[in-house]
Design an enzyme around this catalytic site. Structure first.
Site, mmCIF file in Angstrom:
data_model
loop_
_atom_site.group_PDB
_atom_site.id
_atom_site.type_symbol
_atom_site.label_atom_id
_atom_site.label_comp_id
_atom_site.label_asym_id
_atom_site.label_seq_id
_atom_site.Cartn_x
_atom_site.Cartn_y
_atom_site.Cartn_z
ATOM 1 N N GLY A 1 44.830 60.745 30.136
ATOM 2 C CA GLY A 1 43.524 61.184 29.635
ATOM 3 C C GLY A 1 43.109 62.522 30.212
ATOM 4 O O GLY A 1 42.487 63.325 29.548
ATOM 5 N N PHE A 2 43.457 62.739 31.491
ATOM 6 C CA PHE A 2 43.139 63.993 32.192
ATOM 7 C C PHE A 2 41.637 64.292 32.210
ATOM 8 O O PHE A 2 41.235 65.433 32.399
ATOM 9 C CB PHE A 2 43.897 65.173 31.574
ATOM 10 C CG PHE A 2 45.386 65.022 31.620
ATOM 11 C CD1 PHE A 2 46.036 64.842 32.834
ATOM 12 C CD2 PHE A 2 46.145 65.044 30.461
ATOM 13 C CE1 PHE A 2 47.417 64.687 32.891
ATOM 14 C CE2 PHE A 2 47.531 64.892 30.515
ATOM 15 C CZ PHE A 2 48.156 64.716 31.729
ATOM 16 N N ILE B 1 45.080 54.522 34.215
ATOM 17 C CA ILE B 1 45.213 55.685 33.336
ATOM 18 C C ILE B 1 46.682 56.077 33.175
ATOM 19 O O ILE B 1 47.017 56.952 32.374
ATOM 20 C CB ILE B 1 44.337 56.835 33.871
ATOM 21 C CG1 ILE B 1 44.296 58.035 32.928
ATOM 22 C CG2 ILE B 1 44.750 57.262 35.247
ATOM 23 C CD1 ILE B 1 43.343 59.134 33.343
ATOM 24 N N GLY B 2 47.544 55.400 33.936
ATOM 25 C CA GLY B 2 48.970 55.691 33.860
ATOM 26 C C GLY B 2 49.519 56.114 35.205
ATOM 27 O O GLY B 2 50.686 56.465 35.345
ATOM 28 N N ILE C 1 48.954 56.938 52.122
ATOM 29 C CA ILE C 1 49.607 56.819 50.821
ATOM 30 C C ILE C 1 50.023 55.369 50.618
ATOM 31 O O ILE C 1 50.709 54.774 51.456
ATOM 32 C CB ILE C 1 50.825 57.767 50.744
ATOM 33 C CG1 ILE C 1 50.366 59.223 50.938
ATOM 34 C CG2 ILE C 1 51.566 57.594 49.417
ATOM 35 C CD1 ILE C 1 49.316 59.714 49.954
ATOM 36 N N ASN D 1 51.557 53.989 47.735
ATOM 37 C CA ASN D 1 52.830 53.825 47.012
ATOM 38 C C ASN D 1 53.498 55.196 46.933
ATOM 39 O O ASN D 1 53.085 56.060 46.162
ATOM 40 C CB ASN D 1 52.551 53.266 45.611
ATOM 41 C CG ASN D 1 53.824 53.011 44.825
ATOM 42 O OD1 ASN D 1 54.847 53.681 45.016
ATOM 43 N ND2 ASN D 1 53.772 52.039 43.939
ATOM 44 N N GLY E 1 43.109 58.434 47.645
ATOM 45 C CA GLY E 1 43.432 58.545 46.225
ATOM 46 C C GLY E 1 43.927 59.943 45.933
ATOM 47 O O GLY E 1 43.410 60.914 46.467
ATOM 48 N N GLY F 1 46.152 62.710 43.003
ATOM 49 C CA GLY F 1 46.442 63.031 41.607
ATOM 50 C C GLY F 1 45.977 64.449 41.359
ATOM 51 O O GLY F 1 46.766 65.385 41.266
ATOM 52 N N GLU F 2 44.655 64.593 41.329
ATOM 53 C CA GLU F 2 44.078 65.911 41.040
ATOM 54 C C GLU F 2 44.387 66.936 42.130
ATOM 55 O O GLU F 2 44.585 68.117 41.844
ATOM 56 C CB GLU F 2 42.574 65.750 40.835
ATOM 57 C CG GLU F 2 42.320 64.979 39.545
ATOM 58 C CD GLU F 2 40.918 64.450 39.391
ATOM 59 O OE1 GLU F 2 40.537 63.584 40.193
ATOM 60 O OE2 GLU F 2 40.210 64.890 38.483
HETATM 61 MO MO1 MOS Z 1 39.563 63.207 35.990
HETATM 62 S S1 MOS Z 1 39.003 65.040 35.213
HETATM 63 O O1 MOS Z 1 38.257 62.938 36.987
HETATM 64 O O2 MOS Z 1 39.677 62.190 34.701
#
Ligand code: MOS
Length: 755
Positions: free
Chosen positions: A245-246, A472-473, A639, A641, A712, A714-715
């Site tokens: 979704g991003f 979200i994947g 971390i 995983n 957490g 990702g970003e």
């Molecule tokens: Mo992210 S831009 O917080 O889905």
């Protein structure tokens, strides 16, 4: 289906028990996805389901004079055409209601005004998707166009808002012996998840179930209750799987309401799926930003002043602020600082958060500015950063909960071989190519959001966790299973994770990289609570081996209830106890204390950090630039995983290559129609563009994030990649690119003609 779960440690050795936290655990939902058994929103089919296709405006600005649907209505299979004139009441969400965050302030078809090309003006419902598509093309809309403002440049006047201020930055800038003043531009980028947005609406009386592409089923439910004017308990939102979704799927978009109203009017299920082209006009984008950075420093490189004045484009009605100053107040130590923001309206759709919103474009500007300052001062850009590292969060005055940014730089420099860098432009070569090396810092906010999870021990010997969040994947299903295994000792193949339904206990949005750092604490508490209940049940159940025992003398180990002073093998399995007690299962809830209430979190500055080291290869003879190598070191708390985490950061780095070199949504300046509105013309980094990526995690648990200390991730992996790329580009070519993406046309200005 038989499933195998080989959780392994760094050395590839199988792990169980407590060691599963941090291990390389494969996705437990992997088999469902690779066999096609995972149901995404558009995969849902129901008896008598009709198909909806939206009609989009073909002007950027104006008024709808009339809609002639007569021809469309007579076409084969058409059952309904909805528009402003007949959709009936739809409502806006309550302003400021944090439980009901919507994407667009305006409800679908709310008025007859067109404010952007592609805005929905009608929706056609037919027996088949093909019939609806054909009829949608036959709907005639008569427009009264008005002047549209589609200027790309954001040089408008307007009222700026001060976002953060300390000291007297203007006076300090005037006096500073060394100054940098530069404006950095990031273009509009479009979220391009693999899975298109879709909504399937199914009514049962006055209750509706929405199968959705939603990064937040609980919020989605409250929004849709308000929009449709229904009691919240009459709405259920289901998102079992997401093809990413991003940020584009954080909050509902108008097509959800269009599908819901059509389904209610027809008394049949309705599916509405967006086309890839609509993904470029109706479901958000990362807005263009123009950011002026002013730095004042001593000749030795100590920062004296920092101004960060940013502006971003937004739509006619939505006050979307990109928040480019997110990381600026705390990244460096500087006594005098101000950040301001300004919104600039154009005839475009509503912007929306996109991976690392605010901080990612903001850090492009700030870190590019720091790299330019380093060049100006002839100081190594790494040294400049270490010299200005902050001891505390100077934006809030709070101590950092857990910040190891310096170590990120040091570890990254070593892995990358930074000491071999020669500063002069075009001075490094390998295999007939010029090399450019660049560095930048990364940061991203962390927070534990309030949430509830429930854990159930079941009579069939399985244990499950339920939470109204979604995957979200990124591996949410898997990390939740890891915590269940760690706490209960029940093998991974007897664990079920149930997510993606607003009927489940309230969970957080899959946004801000916050699900792991929020929900793990609730799951852990729920496990503790359900095991305590199970001990009490065992002690009170006639015939159990621990009947009549004081619960304080009992323990729950590997799924067995036993006396603490005896081995667990002597105990009874929880499912045997449930059978003796004639129960189908036993469950308990657990909650996460949000950061703003947690005594260990509320007085501290919670962020993740990282360092990005980038190498580019430049072939001046054929004007080819490639990002060849990225070393990224992430301080993301503990971390959970290693496999999923590495995967997240690698994906983010690839996205960073796209941000640096490729991604841009270009609009026709006459019509406002995206001319890169498809996957052929909107360039994204693919496998062929991907560099060799080396990911390292420092793995320090953050004491402000609860039991696991996981922030957490990702970003964070995207932050800092683009400014490290533009620094490397300058180092290789001598061309200073301040506007993304880096274009070949710019690089042709390089004086270096051969490698
Ligand atoms: Mo992210 S831009 O917080 O889905």
């Amino acid at each position: 289906m038989a499933r195998t779960f080989d959780a392994v440690d760094e050395m590839g050795k199988a792990v169980t028990g407590a060691a599963i936290i941090g291990a390389r655990v494969p996705r437990i939902d992997g088999p469902l996805k690779t066999t096609g058994a995972a149901q995404y929103a558009a995969d849902y089919h129901f008896e008598r389901m009709a198909h909806a296709v939206a009609v989009q405006a073909t002007i950027p600005s104006g008024r709808i004079r009339s809609i002639d649907a007569a021809a469309a209505e007579k076409m084969p299979g058409v059952v309904l055409v909805l528009h402003h004139g007949n959709i009936g009441p739809l409502y806006r969400t309550v302003p400021g209601d944090g439980d009901a965050t919507n994407s667009e302030v305006r409800a679908a078809f709310e008025d007859e005004i067109v404010r952007n090309w592609g805005q929905y003006v009608a929706v056609v419902v037919a027996e088949t998707f093909e019939q609806a598509t054909a009829a949608a093309a036959a709907v005639k809309v008569d427009y009264e166009p008005s002047a549209a403002d589609l200027r790309t440049v954001l040089a408008d006047d307007g009222k700026t808002k001060s976002v953060s201020k300390r000291g007297d930055p203007d006076a300090a800038l005037l006096k500073a012996p060394v100054k940098l003043d530069a404006t950095y531009i990031t273009p509009i980028e479009t979220h391009n998840p693999i899975e298109l947005h879709a909504s399937v609406a199914v009514w049962d009386g006055d209750r509706v179930t929405l199968y959705e592409t939603s990064q937040g089923v609980v919020n989605h439910r409250v929004v849709m209750a308000q929009v449709l004017g229904l009691p919240v308990e009459n709405v259920r939102v289901v998102t079992r799987f997401l093809g990413s979704g991003f940020g584009g799927k954080l909050f509902p978009w108008p097509h959800t309401a269009m599908a819901a109203v059509a389904a209610r009017k027809l008394g049949r299920p309705v599916k509405l799926s967006l086309s890839r082209k609509m993904m470029f006009t109706n479901v958000g984008y990362r807005p263009r930003t123009e950011q002026r950075i002013q730095l004042g420093a001593t000749p030795e490189g100590k920062l004296l002043a920092l101004r960060h004045d940013y502006r971003n484009v937004t739509s006619q009605l939505d006050d979307y602020d990109e928040g480019c100053g997110e990381a600026t107040p705390y990244l460096y130590s500087v006594a005098n600082l101000e950040i301001t923001s300004l919104l600039v309206r154009r005839h475009l759709g509503a912007p929306m958060y996109m991976r690392g919103p605010g901080a990612v474009p903001g850090l492009f500007a700030l870190e590019a500015g720091m790299n330019e300052l380093a060049d100006q001062l002839k100081i190594d850009p790494l040294q400049l950063r270490l010299l200005n590292d902050a001891e505390k969060d100077e934006g809030t005055g709070m101590p950092f909960s857990s910040r190891h940014l310096k170590e990120c730089y040091e570890v990254g420099a070593k892995k990358f071989g930074w000491e071999k860098r020669t500063a002069e432009v075009g001075s490094m070569r390998r295999d007939g190519k010029i090399l450019g090396w660049g560095v930048a810092g990364a940061s991203w906010v962390a927070m534990s959001l309030p949430c509830t999870a429930s854990v159930e021990l079941c009579a069939n010997g399985r244990v499950c966790v339920r939470c109204g969040t979604q995957d979200i994947g990124t591996g949410t299903y898997t990390v939740f299973a890891q915590v269940l295994h760690e706490k209960t000792g029940i093998p991974m193949d007897r664990i079920d994770v149930i997510l993606g339904d607003s009927a489940l206990p309230t969970g957080p949005m899959s946004g801000g990289s916050m699900v792991t750092g929020s929900v793990l604490n609730a799951i852990s508490n729920a496990c503790t609570n359900v095991m305590a209940k199970m001990l009490a049940l065992a002690a009170g159940t006639p015939g159990s081996p621990v009947e009549g025992a004081d619960v304080k003398t009992l323990a729950f180990t590997q799924g067995k209830i036993h006396k603490q002073d005896a081995s667990f093998q002597t105990g009874a399995s929880f499912h045997d106890v449930l059978a003796m007690a004639k129960l189908s299962g036993l469950s308990a809830e657990g909650k996460t204390v949000p950061s703003w209430e947690d005594p260990k979190a509320k007085g501290v500055s919670l962020h993740s950090y990282g360092a990005q080291f980038v190498e580019v290869e430049w072939e001046p003879e054929i004007a080819r630039l490639r990002v060849s190598r990225v070393v990224t070191v992430i301080d993301g708390g503990r971390i959970i995983n290693k496999r999923a985490a590495t995967n997240q950061i690698m994906g983010a780095v690839v996205m960073g290559v796209g941000m640096g070199l490729l991604e841009e949504t270009v609009y026709d300046r006459r019509t406002g129609q995206p001319i890169t509105g498809n996957m052929a013309d909107y360039l994204m980094a693919t496998c062929a563009d991907s560099p060799s990526i080396d990911v390292t995690f420092l793995d320090y648990p953050d004491p402000g994030m609860g039991e696991y200390g996981a922030r957490g991730i990702g970003e964070i992996g995207l932050a800092g990649v683009a400014p490290a790329i533009t620094a490397a580009v300058y180092h290789a070519t001598g061309v200073r690119v301040r506007e993304l993406p880096v274009r070949i046309e710019e690089l042709l200005k390089s004086d270096i003609r051969e490698a």
